[in-house]
Design a protein around this motif. Sequence first.
Motif: not given
Lengths: 261, 259
Positions: B111, B105, A142, B74, B94, B78, A139-140, B109, A134, A144
Amino acid sequence: MSRLFDLVAGLGRAVLATVSGAGRLALFALIGLSHLLRPPFYWRNFASAFFEFAFFSLPVVALTAIFSGMVIALQSYTGFSRFNAQSAIAGIVVLSVVRELGPVLAGLMVAGRVGAAMAAEIGTMRVTDQIDALGTLSTDPMKYLVAPRLLAGILALPLLVVVADILGVLGGFVVSTVKLGFSPSAYIASTFSFVQPIDVTVGLAKAAAFGFLIALMGCYNGYNSRGGAQGVGASTTAAVVAASILVLCFDYVLTEMFFSR
Amino acid sequence: MTVPKIRIRGLCKSFGSKRVLDGIDLDVEAGTSMVVIGGSGSGKSVLLRCILGLIEPDAGRIEIDGVDVIERSRAEQDAIRARIGMLFQAGALFDSLSVWENVAFGLLAGRGARRMSRDAARVRAGEVLAQVGLDPSVGDLAPAELSGGMQKRVGLARAIAATPEILFFDEPTTGLDPIMGAVIDGLIVDCVKRLGSTAIAITHDMASATRIGDRAAMLYQGRLVWQGAAGELLDSGNPLVDQFTHGRREGPIGMELRR
Ligand SMILES: Nc1ncnc2c1ncn2[C@@H]1O[C@H](COP(=O)(O)OP(=O)(O)OP(=O)(O)O)[C@@H](O)[C@H]1O
Ligand SMILES: [Mg+2]
């Protein structure tokens, strides 16, 4: 002397481990909740978790509630008839169901069903690298996985408890009128004269708290799974046990806060 | 002199008393591909996980575009991770989503403006599935309904779908037949040459290593014991590499295994 020292050191380590574990859990909960305030929100994941909580738990919670209401009516009749206090039965049933049994039994049932499933699903995702994947797909995890489930728990359990309340009272009503010979209209009137709005609201607030705790324990234990199928099994068990104990602990705390005065 | 896309210095990682990475120095230039070979359990996957920030190293520096990526916030980590596409060794698909949703995916996802509509993402997923040799009808299946090699290819499709700047492949051709292996190698080369991505690939397949790699490195006992052009893998002159690439039982490595 050195034995005493070992003892103290061991105790200290245990205390430290507990405190740091609680700290990690609290941090996990805060991060999970904070993601609810920041977009994006994953509606699909929320919807499927909500269904899992509310819809698929309905049968088991409904059955538990009906039988509990019936048993309370029966038990309080055999007990109270000795004091000629049968007229209190409707009140006993509605107050115990709405204040305690509805939320607690629903909480325990859902902890076994949904808490376990959540821990197993997230745990499997952890040990098969899906959670790591993820992160590489913008995608984080936590946001998601965890945030939608926490919200689903908070919103779904009160809904379940409304159903449990109604069915529990209905169970008591059926036993009282069919078996114990109460007049239906008098029983209903008596029920409504006993129960106060605060009883219902606090019962539902308890339910929301339990839903949060169940989702939190499922997510937290699953998220921290280690080492294959066995690790997932262990975290599933841990999630159910921890959620059940927390439900009972918080039930006491919330009862103390709202009903003891 | 240009700054390498990925620059690693003195990277160390131990699990318990076991030293898995023991001072790794590695440069990967932008727009090139690096093949990492090494025995099973030598720490190749751990190396990729460290660069991705999924494992925190004990010591060392990892720079991407000259910026140290360890000990970032963090959010910054990310952001870095989102620039890297990764094919995990075991696929890591998944299993609650269909195949096409897996592939799309990263597209769904993104932004803001980078985010695709579901319809557009579905079309793009079909294209990428075709590139890895899968029929678009596979898109509606669940990952559990695919064979091992098909899952691997879906994982590959998911990694490259958003055309990331950096690509990591953990054993991309393991479990594929030789022809499909060659197709996948071609696809990886295409990503690097045509799209300008920078790649690190782990492989045990020497034919594939020479096809994919511009450069190659061998990981042994926590260190990179040899680095050179991928074309020299089969006659490097390094006894460790020679034994490994020719699969000889006799040699310096065998002694260590029995330790
Ligand atoms: N999370 C972990 N905890 C403890 N030890 C680990 C962990 N991950 C990897 N290791 C150890 O690190 C070593 C290197 O593992 P790694 O997965 O990097 O091997 P590899 O080179 O990718 O091997 P293979 O070619 O078989 O995939 C192994 O000995 C493994 O036991
Ligand atoms: Mg590996």
